[in-house]
Design a protein around this motif. Structure first.
Motif, PDB file in Angstrom:
ATOM      1  N   ASN A   1      -9.957   6.770   6.624  1.00 56.20           N
ATOM      2  CA  ASN A   1     -10.064   7.803   5.587  1.00 56.20           C
ATOM      3  C   ASN A   1      -9.349   9.073   6.037  1.00 56.20           C
ATOM      4  O   ASN A   1      -9.956  10.123   6.241  1.00 56.20           O
ATOM      5  CB  ASN A   1     -11.538   8.082   5.285  1.00 56.20           C
ATOM      6  CG  ASN A   1     -12.219   6.933   4.575  1.00 56.20           C
ATOM      7  OD1 ASN A   1     -12.204   6.848   3.353  1.00 56.20           O
ATOM      8  ND2 ASN A   1     -12.812   6.027   5.343  1.00 56.20           N
TER       9      ASN A   1
ATOM     10  N   GLY B   1      -1.136  15.347   3.396  1.00 56.19           N
ATOM     11  CA  GLY B   1      -1.065  14.315   4.423  1.00 56.19           C
ATOM     12  C   GLY B   1      -1.009  14.845   5.841  1.00 56.19           C
ATOM     13  O   GLY B   1      -0.560  14.138   6.750  1.00 56.19           O
TER      14      GLY B   1
ATOM     15  N   ASN C   1      -4.580  11.944   2.404  1.00 57.09           N
ATOM     16  CA  ASN C   1      -3.666  11.121   1.606  1.00 57.09           C
ATOM     17  C   ASN C   1      -2.422  11.924   1.225  1.00 57.09           C
ATOM     18  O   ASN C   1      -2.509  12.895   0.475  1.00 57.09           O
ATOM     19  CB  ASN C   1      -4.392  10.644   0.345  1.00 57.09           C
ATOM     20  CG  ASN C   1      -3.598   9.606  -0.421  1.00 57.09           C
ATOM     21  OD1 ASN C   1      -2.394   9.443  -0.226  1.00 57.09           O
ATOM     22  ND2 ASN C   1      -4.272   8.889  -1.303  1.00 57.09           N
TER      23      ASN C   1
ATOM     24  N   TYR D   1      -6.441   5.777   3.333  1.00 54.18           N
ATOM     25  CA  TYR D   1      -6.843   6.963   2.579  1.00 54.18           C
ATOM     26  C   TYR D   1      -8.164   6.746   1.837  1.00 54.18           C
ATOM     27  O   TYR D   1      -8.477   5.630   1.408  1.00 54.18           O
ATOM     28  CB  TYR D   1      -5.743   7.343   1.588  1.00 54.18           C
ATOM     29  CG  TYR D   1      -4.360   7.299   2.192  1.00 54.18           C
ATOM     30  CD1 TYR D   1      -4.079   7.986   3.377  1.00 54.18           C
ATOM     31  CD2 TYR D   1      -3.348   6.544   1.607  1.00 54.18           C
ATOM     32  CE1 TYR D   1      -2.820   7.928   3.950  1.00 54.18           C
ATOM     33  CE2 TYR D   1      -2.083   6.490   2.175  1.00 54.18           C
ATOM     34  CZ  TYR D   1      -1.821   7.173   3.348  1.00 54.18           C
ATOM     35  OH  TYR D   1      -0.578   7.111   3.918  1.00 54.18           O
TER      36      TYR D   1
ATOM     37  N   ASP E   1      -4.825   0.566   5.505  1.00 58.51           N
ATOM     38  CA  ASP E   1      -5.489   1.112   4.317  1.00 58.51           C
ATOM     39  C   ASP E   1      -6.128   2.421   4.767  1.00 58.51           C
ATOM     40  O   ASP E   1      -7.272   2.453   5.205  1.00 58.51           O
ATOM     41  CB  ASP E   1      -6.541   0.118   3.811  1.00 58.51           C
ATOM     42  CG  ASP E   1      -7.182   0.563   2.503  1.00 58.51           C
ATOM     43  OD1 ASP E   1      -6.926   1.702   2.072  1.00 58.51           O
ATOM     44  OD2 ASP E   1      -7.949  -0.225   1.919  1.00 58.51           O
TER      45      ASP E   1
ATOM     46  N   ASP F   1      -1.689   1.980  -2.266  1.00 59.15           N
ATOM     47  CA  ASP F   1      -1.513   2.816  -1.077  1.00 59.15           C
ATOM     48  C   ASP F   1      -1.457   2.009   0.221  1.00 59.15           C
ATOM     49  O   ASP F   1      -1.105   2.545   1.277  1.00 59.15           O
ATOM     50  CB  ASP F   1      -2.667   3.820  -0.953  1.00 59.15           C
ATOM     51  CG  ASP F   1      -2.568   4.951  -1.966  1.00 59.15           C
ATOM     52  OD1 ASP F   1      -1.475   5.149  -2.525  1.00 59.15           O
ATOM     53  OD2 ASP F   1      -3.592   5.624  -2.199  1.00 59.15           O
TER      54      ASP F   1
ATOM     55  N   ASN G   1      -0.216  11.084  -0.764  1.00 59.20           N
ATOM     56  CA  ASN G   1       0.122  10.836  -2.165  1.00 59.20           C
ATOM     57  C   ASN G   1      -0.629  11.757  -3.118  1.00 59.20           C
ATOM     58  O   ASN G   1      -0.218  11.929  -4.269  1.00 59.20           O
ATOM     59  CB  ASN G   1      -0.178   9.378  -2.523  1.00 59.20           C
ATOM     60  CG  ASN G   1       0.577   8.406  -1.640  1.00 59.20           C
ATOM     61  OD1 ASN G   1       1.768   8.562  -1.418  1.00 59.20           O
ATOM     62  ND2 ASN G   1      -0.122   7.411  -1.109  1.00 59.20           N
ATOM     63  N   THR G   2      -1.727  12.339  -2.639  1.00 57.11           N
ATOM     64  CA  THR G   2      -2.502  13.260  -3.479  1.00 57.11           C
ATOM     65  C   THR G   2      -2.648  14.635  -2.839  1.00 57.11           C
ATOM     66  O   THR G   2      -3.145  15.566  -3.471  1.00 57.11           O
ATOM     67  CB  THR G   2      -3.909  12.694  -3.740  1.00 57.11           C
ATOM     68  OG1 THR G   2      -4.578  12.472  -2.490  1.00 57.11           O
ATOM     69  CG2 THR G   2      -3.824  11.377  -4.501  1.00 57.11           C
TER      70      THR G   2
ATOM     71  N   ARG H   1     -11.052   6.610  -1.042  1.00 54.86           N
ATOM     72  CA  ARG H   1     -11.163   6.390  -2.484  1.00 54.86           C
ATOM     73  C   ARG H   1     -12.598   5.971  -2.778  1.00 54.86           C
ATOM     74  O   ARG H   1     -13.324   5.527  -1.884  1.00 54.86           O
ATOM     75  CB  ARG H   1     -10.154   5.355  -2.994  1.00 54.86           C
ATOM     76  CG  ARG H   1     -10.230   3.995  -2.349  1.00 54.86           C
ATOM     77  CD  ARG H   1      -9.179   3.044  -2.943  1.00 54.86           C
ATOM     78  NE  ARG H   1      -9.232   1.752  -2.261  1.00 54.86           N
ATOM     79  CZ  ARG H   1      -8.536   1.456  -1.178  1.00 54.86           C
ATOM     80  NH1 ARG H   1      -7.710   2.348  -0.657  1.00 54.86           N
ATOM     81  NH2 ARG H   1      -8.653   0.269  -0.606  1.00 54.86           N
TER      82      ARG H   1
END
Length: 633
Positions: A406, A415, A409, A374, A372, A352, A411-412, A376
């Motif tokens: 943070n 956004g 995201n 998002y 960086d 990511d 991608n999940t 996790r």
């Protein structure tokens, strides 16, 4: 660029071993040299900084637990190695022998600061005091690492059903992890923001707020108590009464007394305004006198929605993270005469992560930065910019930093960002610009390596832009229609900027007061007492079963006795932005002047000198008071 993509713990262990051997060789060469140069010391500092960026940095971002764990070990190894170097008497004597009569101003500043580091390492103390100082330093290194590690490792969650999350949009609910019919609210900022800003159920907000503020409280409270006691003892070794006195001697504030003066000047104005804000915000059958911390952001969001006539969940549709990011880059390119370009990120530590470069007006690359952005598992939980490499003195290798945040995201999930998250993105990118544009012949002065109570000021410029129509219309783009925010809506949003601002500022003041208390004469008071005392300034009812100090990463992350710097820098930042207000919000002329006199200078000049050069006068709080609508000082 360093290849993080396939590193193993063994790679990191070998890197530590080999690079520290190189460092030892560099130190031995200095000690053997008849006339050592400042460049030799700078090369050593670059070697250690690069090593930290390759290895210790992984503690905050690696997706592999064993690598994160070793990153913490590596940080301890590097810090202890540096401690051994700075306590080397022969090295100190060799450095003192350097002749300064022909040095330029920046080199003299470097010499003075390195001498100061050696003195802080105990070279002017007697043997017993120096021995005790080294013991304290070694212990503090471990405490600071463990404190941060415990916050990152905290896995607190709140389980709520859909009825308990009334007010959240379907998109926000879909961003939560599900467990049968329930939703798992983690302590990641997108989850926290969604609940505290939009959830209509007061008890749900309360549960989430308490869980967030009680993170790591059991594991970190004893660490914090031990750390502040050791810091106070260290300050005493040098003849200071408190850690705050010791810590602030080289900051803009110079002393805790000047911090008190700032608070004494502003707090009464803020508290008076806060009483009016509570009356304006109180709704949902909540009386102004009964407002709790978990109500504030929700009520501010609700009031903003009413004033702007747009629901918070609808406004988010204009702030898709990649669109906002690209527009932010475009604004900076125009104002500062730079270019920002995407680079190949296949060597990054996670799929990511993005890699970008900054180039000057002549298309010469000046720096790289990672994004960086998002959440996790195991990752740094807040938002910050980390130095990764200062580059090389010959500029063959360029400086590198990374924004670690943070945000939602894409991608999940969808956004889509809240307005506060947009403001945070701009704020953190202010640090990236400082790192990417700042120039110096010495690594320790590059970019944002300035006085700690000035470091946040450049980011205030970026925050101001978020609220201005000229910028809002550039970074807002509806996720479905592609339309930008209408001018009148931008103006309504801007007019809502100060809703609850005094309450929010008093919350920040409470953090600063707790920090000063912890590092003042009454450092040994209980953490519960310190928490409760500091919260009184907010004028909000604070629960007695919550103590956020264990999750207050700043306290053992470099902001010890220095959290006041956010407000201090806010005042300066507002004054700096006054030139944009007066001469053009997106004025390239002001932007280039700001780039040349503030950003590019880095820490090679004192902050007071830089600010006066840019403003043409000494800074004051008039712009701050005007921005916050608090009247004249």
């Amino acid at each position: 660029m360093f290849d993080y993509s396939a590193i193993t713990k063994l790679d990191l262990e070998n890197d530590i071993k080999n690079t520290l051997n190189i460092g030892l060789e560099q130190i031995q060469k200095i000690k053997n040299e008849d006339t050592p140069s400042l460049d030799m010391f700078d090369l050593f500092e670059r070697t250690l900084s690069d090593l930290s960026g390759r290895v210790a940095f992984m503690a905050d971002v690696s997706k592999e637990e064993d690598i994160r764990d070793y990153g913490n070990v590596a940080e301890s190894i590097i810090e202890n190695f540096l401690l051994e170097v700075t306590t080397d008497k022969k090295l100190y004597e060799k450095f003192k022998s350097i002749k300064t009569n022909n040095l330029d101003k920046e080199s003299i500043k470097y010499f003075d600061e390195v001498i100061r580091d050696f003195i802080d390492a105990g070279h002017e103390l007697d043997h017993d005091k120096k021995t005790r100082l080294i013991e304290i330093e070694k212990k503090l290194i471990d405490l600071e690492i463990n404190f941060s590690k415990n916050i990152a490792a905290d896995n607190s969650e709140v389980i709520l059903n859909q009825s308990q999350l009334k007010g959240l949009s379907i998109d926000e609910l879909n961003n939560f992890r599900k467990e049968e019919e329930n939703f798992i609210v983690t302590m990641a900022y997108p989850d926290i923001n969604a609940v505290l800003e939009n959830c209509e159920i007061r008890d749900s907000r309360k549960k989430v707020w308490k869980a967030f503020n009680n993170r790591a409280v059991l594991s970190n409270s004893p660490i914090l108590k031990e750390a502040v006691a050791l810091r106070n003892e260290k300050a005493n070794l040098f003849g200071f009464n408190t850690w705050a006195e010791y810590r602030l001697q080289y900051r803009m504030a110079k002393s805790p007394q000047n911090v008190v003066k700032m608070y004494d000047n502003l707090v009464p104005k803020l508290q008076k305004a806060a009483q009016n804000e509570k009356v304006e915000l109180a709704t949902d059958n909540i009386e102004p006198s009964d407002l709790a911390p978990w109500d504030i952001r929700y009520l501010i969001t609700k009031k903003r929605n009413e004033q702007s006539q747009v629901d918070n969940n609808e406004i988010k549709k204009y702030f898709y993270i990649h669109d906002v990011k690209e527009a932010m880059f475009s604004i900076c390119e125009d104002v500062f005469e730079i270019s920002i370009n995407r680079e190949d990120s296949r060597t990054a530590w996670h799929e990511d992560v993005e890699l970008w470069s900054i180039s000057d007006q002549n298309n010469k690359k000046t720096a790289y930065f990672y994004l960086d952005m998002y959440p996790r598992d195991g990752k740094y939980t807040h938002a910050a910019v980390f130095d990764i490499s200062p580059g090389s003195a010959d500029e063959i290798n360029l400086p590198v930093c990374s924004m670690v945040a943070n945000f939602p995201n894409p991608n999940t999930g969808n956004g889509l960002m809240t307005f506060d998250e947009v403001e945070t993105l701009f704020h953190e990118f202010g640090h990236v610009l400082h790192n990417g544009i700042g120039k110096s012949k010495f690594a320790r002065f590059l970019g944002a390596n300035v006085e700690w109570d000035f470091v946040e000021a450049p980011s205030q410029i970026m925050e101001h832009w978020v609220w201005k129509s000229e910028c809002l219309r550039r970074f807002s783009k509806h996720i479905e229609t592609g339309e930008t925010l209408a001018h009148d809506l931008c103006e309504r949003l801007n007019s809502s900027k100060n809703i609850g601002i005094s309450l929010l500022t008093l919350r920040q003041v409470s953090f600063g007061l707790a920090d000063q208390h912890l590092h003042g004469i009454n450092f040994d008071d209980s953490l519960d007492q310190i928490e409760q005392e500091s919260q009184k300034v907010t004028t909000i009812n604070y629960p007695n079963d919550t103590n956020h100090l264990g999750a207050f990463g700043h306290l053992l992350g470099g902001y010890d006795a220095a959290y006041y710097g956010y407000l201090w820098a806010d005042i300066i930042g507002d004054d700096l932005f006054s030139r944009f207000e007066n001469e053009g919000i997106l004025s390239k002329e002001v932007g280039i002047d700001y780039k040349n006199k503030i950003l590019s200078v880095g820490g090679s000049r004192d902050a007071e000198e830089m600010v006066q050069d840019f403003l043409g006068r000494e800074w004051n709080d008039e712009a701050f008071l005007k921005q916050k609508k608090l009247g004249k000082s």
